[in-house]
Design a protein around this motif. Structure first.
Motif, PDB file in Angstrom:
ATOM      1  N   SER A  63      -1.279  -5.941  -1.573  1.00  0.00           N
ATOM      2  CA  SER A  63      -2.664  -5.447  -1.591  1.00  0.00           C
ATOM      3  C   SER A  63      -2.721  -3.950  -1.868  1.00  0.00           C
ATOM      4  O   SER A  63      -3.740  -3.422  -2.311  1.00  0.00           O
ATOM      5  CB  SER A  63      -3.348  -5.750  -0.253  1.00  0.00           C
ATOM      6  OG  SER A  63      -2.900  -4.881   0.775  1.00  0.00           O
ATOM      7  N   MET A  64      -1.589  -3.263  -1.629  1.00  0.00           N
ATOM      8  CA  MET A  64      -1.500  -1.825  -1.882  1.00  0.00           C
ATOM      9  C   MET A  64      -0.877  -1.529  -3.247  1.00  0.00           C
ATOM     10  O   MET A  64      -0.573  -0.390  -3.552  1.00  0.00           O
ATOM     11  CB  MET A  64      -0.705  -1.157  -0.756  1.00  0.00           C
ATOM     12  CG  MET A  64      -1.338  -1.367   0.621  1.00  0.00           C
ATOM     13  SD  MET A  64      -0.262  -0.874   1.997  1.00  0.00           S
ATOM     14  CE  MET A  64      -0.748   0.830   2.223  1.00  0.00           C
ATOM     15  N   GLY A  65      -0.674  -2.580  -4.052  1.00  0.00           N
ATOM     16  CA  GLY A  65      -0.254  -2.396  -5.436  1.00  0.00           C
ATOM     17  C   GLY A  65       1.230  -2.396  -5.708  1.00  0.00           C
ATOM     18  O   GLY A  65       1.656  -1.966  -6.789  1.00  0.00           O
ATOM     19  N   SER A  66       2.047  -2.870  -4.800  1.00  0.00           N
ATOM     20  CA  SER A  66       3.508  -2.835  -4.989  1.00  0.00           C
ATOM     21  C   SER A  66       3.944  -3.696  -6.178  1.00  0.00           C
ATOM     22  O   SER A  66       3.484  -4.825  -6.343  1.00  0.00           O
ATOM     23  CB  SER A  66       4.217  -3.322  -3.729  1.00  0.00           C
ATOM     24  OG  SER A  66       3.912  -2.493  -2.634  1.00  0.00           O
ATOM     25  N   LYS A  67       4.850  -3.166  -6.982  1.00  0.00           N
ATOM     26  CA  LYS A  67       5.342  -3.876  -8.175  1.00  0.00           C
ATOM     27  C   LYS A  67       6.614  -4.664  -7.905  1.00  0.00           C
ATOM     28  O   LYS A  67       6.998  -5.541  -8.687  1.00  0.00           O
ATOM     29  CB  LYS A  67       5.590  -2.873  -9.304  1.00  0.00           C
ATOM     30  CG  LYS A  67       6.662  -1.810  -8.995  1.00  0.00           C
ATOM     31  CD  LYS A  67       6.765  -0.803 -10.124  1.00  0.00           C
ATOM     32  CE  LYS A  67       7.775   0.306  -9.796  1.00  0.00           C
ATOM     33  NZ  LYS A  67       7.854   1.320 -10.878  1.00  0.00           N
ATOM     34  N   ILE A  68       7.296  -4.335  -6.825  1.00  0.00           N
ATOM     35  CA  ILE A  68       8.535  -4.990  -6.418  1.00  0.00           C
ATOM     36  C   ILE A  68       8.635  -4.773  -4.907  1.00  0.00           C
ATOM     37  O   ILE A  68       8.101  -3.794  -4.393  1.00  0.00           O
ATOM     38  CB  ILE A  68       9.757  -4.379  -7.151  1.00  0.00           C
ATOM     39  CG1 ILE A  68      11.030  -5.209  -6.927  1.00  0.00           C
ATOM     40  CG2 ILE A  68       9.986  -2.930  -6.754  1.00  0.00           C
ATOM     41  CD1 ILE A  68      12.191  -4.770  -7.835  1.00  0.00           C
ATOM     42  N   ILE A  69       9.271  -5.700  -4.205  1.00  0.00           N
ATOM     43  CA  ILE A  69       9.338  -5.561  -2.751  1.00  0.00           C
ATOM     44  C   ILE A  69      10.780  -5.608  -2.274  1.00  0.00           C
ATOM     45  O   ILE A  69      11.540  -6.530  -2.613  1.00  0.00           O
ATOM     46  CB  ILE A  69       8.499  -6.647  -2.045  1.00  0.00           C
ATOM     47  CG1 ILE A  69       7.016  -6.398  -2.340  1.00  0.00           C
ATOM     48  CG2 ILE A  69       8.750  -6.648  -0.531  1.00  0.00           C
ATOM     49  CD1 ILE A  69       6.071  -7.401  -1.754  1.00  0.00           C
ATOM     50  N   VAL A  70      11.145  -4.607  -1.494  1.00  0.00           N
ATOM     51  CA  VAL A  70      12.466  -4.536  -0.877  1.00  0.00           C
ATOM     52  C   VAL A  70      12.325  -4.955   0.588  1.00  0.00           C
ATOM     53  O   VAL A  70      11.591  -4.333   1.342  1.00  0.00           O
ATOM     54  CB  VAL A  70      13.053  -3.113  -0.955  1.00  0.00           C
ATOM     55  CG1 VAL A  70      14.426  -3.065  -0.283  1.00  0.00           C
ATOM     56  CG2 VAL A  70      13.144  -2.646  -2.409  1.00  0.00           C
ATOM     57  N   VAL A  71      13.016  -6.026   0.942  1.00  0.00           N
ATOM     58  CA  VAL A  71      13.028  -6.483   2.336  1.00  0.00           C
ATOM     59  C   VAL A  71      14.163  -5.727   3.025  1.00  0.00           C
ATOM     60  O   VAL A  71      15.315  -6.147   3.014  1.00  0.00           O
ATOM     61  CB  VAL A  71      13.233  -8.007   2.422  1.00  0.00           C
ATOM     62  CG1 VAL A  71      13.165  -8.479   3.874  1.00  0.00           C
ATOM     63  CG2 VAL A  71      12.201  -8.737   1.568  1.00  0.00           C
ATOM     64  N   ALA A  72      13.824  -4.572   3.592  1.00  0.00           N
ATOM     65  CA  ALA A  72      14.841  -3.656   4.134  1.00  0.00           C
ATOM     66  C   ALA A  72      15.201  -4.016   5.570  1.00  0.00           C
ATOM     67  O   ALA A  72      15.324  -3.152   6.440  1.00  0.00           O
ATOM     68  CB  ALA A  72      14.349  -2.216   4.045  1.00  0.00           C
ATOM     69  N   CYS A  73      15.370  -5.301   5.804  1.00  0.00           N
ATOM     70  CA  CYS A  73      15.642  -5.825   7.136  1.00  0.00           C
ATOM     71  C   CYS A  73      16.597  -7.001   6.982  1.00  0.00           C
ATOM     72  O   CYS A  73      16.263  -7.971   6.280  1.00  0.00           O
ATOM     73  CB  CYS A  73      14.326  -6.269   7.786  1.00  0.00           C
ATOM     74  SG  CYS A  73      14.509  -7.129   9.362  1.00  0.00           S
ATOM     75  N   ASN A  74      17.758  -6.919   7.595  1.00  0.00           N
ATOM     76  CA  ASN A  74      18.736  -8.003   7.492  1.00  0.00           C
ATOM     77  C   ASN A  74      18.184  -9.312   8.047  1.00  0.00           C
ATOM     78  O   ASN A  74      18.364 -10.381   7.449  1.00  0.00           O
ATOM     79  CB  ASN A  74      20.011  -7.633   8.257  1.00  0.00           C
ATOM     80  CG  ASN A  74      20.830  -6.571   7.570  1.00  0.00           C
ATOM     81  OD1 ASN A  74      21.732  -6.853   6.809  1.00  0.00           O
ATOM     82  ND2 ASN A  74      20.501  -5.320   7.839  1.00  0.00           N
ATOM     83  N   THR A  75      17.524  -9.246   9.200  1.00  0.00           N
ATOM     84  CA  THR A  75      17.007 -10.456   9.830  1.00  0.00           C
ATOM     85  C   THR A  75      15.941 -11.118   8.967  1.00  0.00           C
ATOM     86  O   THR A  75      15.935 -12.344   8.805  1.00  0.00           O
ATOM     87  CB  THR A  75      16.430 -10.139  11.226  1.00  0.00           C
ATOM     88  OG1 THR A  75      17.434  -9.502  12.017  1.00  0.00           O
ATOM     89  CG2 THR A  75      15.979 -11.396  11.933  1.00  0.00           C
TER      90      THR A  75
END
Length: 262
Positions: A63-75
């Motif tokens: 919703s904030m316009g991200s073009k790619i998402i990094v899941v910076a959480c191992n869990t």
């Protein structure tokens, strides 16, 4: 679209260790970071709860316009990234414990991993270990209590020292030569860990590898920014901003940190 920001989320402030690597490699890219500190740590939650939180964070970043998402959480990666990739068209970058490089480099054939319960019990971690760690002894330790202390900006405390001594001592006795940090919060503990572990023990985290993979995926999807102006570097937390400000103090003049109820 290519000038839109990279979206990054974590169960709290720990993923800023990943953000630092991404920003160092891709200094012109704008970023939005969500610290879901209100729900930290994810490590004790059920897989369904972790998936629900990951979807919530993803929807907010999109919703904030991200073009790619990094899941910076191992869990979150080990429990939810398959679901995220099935349900969204945006590219996702995950982070999981760096078992592979440790298994390839170890000379003692003994590798320690410090991670959350949620990561160690996940099917993805199990598959990775089976694939790369055959004939290697893996000493798994759940870092109970470490994430809450980091979230509360209590890194330099006696309580933290005692917990690290407790968790690392069995690994020293087991004569590991590689220690894998399986939580994005834990790189902030490296100076303390180095004081406890023998000098022959190498410490591995996944930050640099995640940054390289992020760049690779941006290039693959033609999403590298064309702008060379100052990027927008935004950080949002649904709890107190004080720990974020402390961990990112060297960037204080170029970033914006705000409270956001998400």
């Amino acid at each position: 679209m290519n000038n839109n920001p990279i979206g990054i989320f974590d169960s709290g402030v720990g993923g800023t260790s990943i953000w630092k690597e991404i920003h160092a490699l891709l200094p012109h890219e704008s970023t939005i970071y969500l610290a879901d500190s209100k729900n930290a740590p994810y490590g004790h939650k059920t897989q369904d709860e972790i998936i629900a939180l990951s979807i919530k964070n993803t929807d907010k970043l999109l919703s904030m316009g991200s073009k790619i998402i990094v899941v910076a959480c191992n869990t979150a990666t080990t429990n939810a990234i398959e679901t995220l990739r099935k349900n969204y068209t945006v590219p996702f970058i995950g982070i999981e414990p760096a078992i592979k490089p440790a298994a390839l480099k170890t000379k003692t054939k003994r590798v320690g991993i410090l991670a959350t319960k949620g990561t160690l019990q996940s099917s993805l971690f199990s598959k990775t270990s089976e694939l790369f760690a055959q004939n290697i002894q893996i000493f798994e330790v759940v870092g109970e209590g470490l994430v809450p202390l980091i979230e509360e900006n209590k890194i330099d405390t006696i309580e933290m020292d005692l917990l690290l001594e407790k968790y690392l001592s069995p690994m020293i006795t087991s004569e590991i030569d590689y220690l894998v940090l399986g939580c994005s919060h834990y790189p902030y503990l490296i100076p303390k860990i180095k004081k406890i572990m023998p000098s022959n023990v190498s410490i591995i985290d996944s930050g640099e590898a995640v940054a390289k993979q992020t760049k690779s995926q941006l290039e693959k999807h033609n999403l590298i920014t064309s702008e060379v102006i100052k990027p927008r570097l935004e950080f949002y937390t649904n709890k107190s901003t004080s720990t974020l400000k402390q961990l990112l103090k060297e960037y204080s003049k170029s970033i914006n940190i705000s409270f956001l109820d998400f």
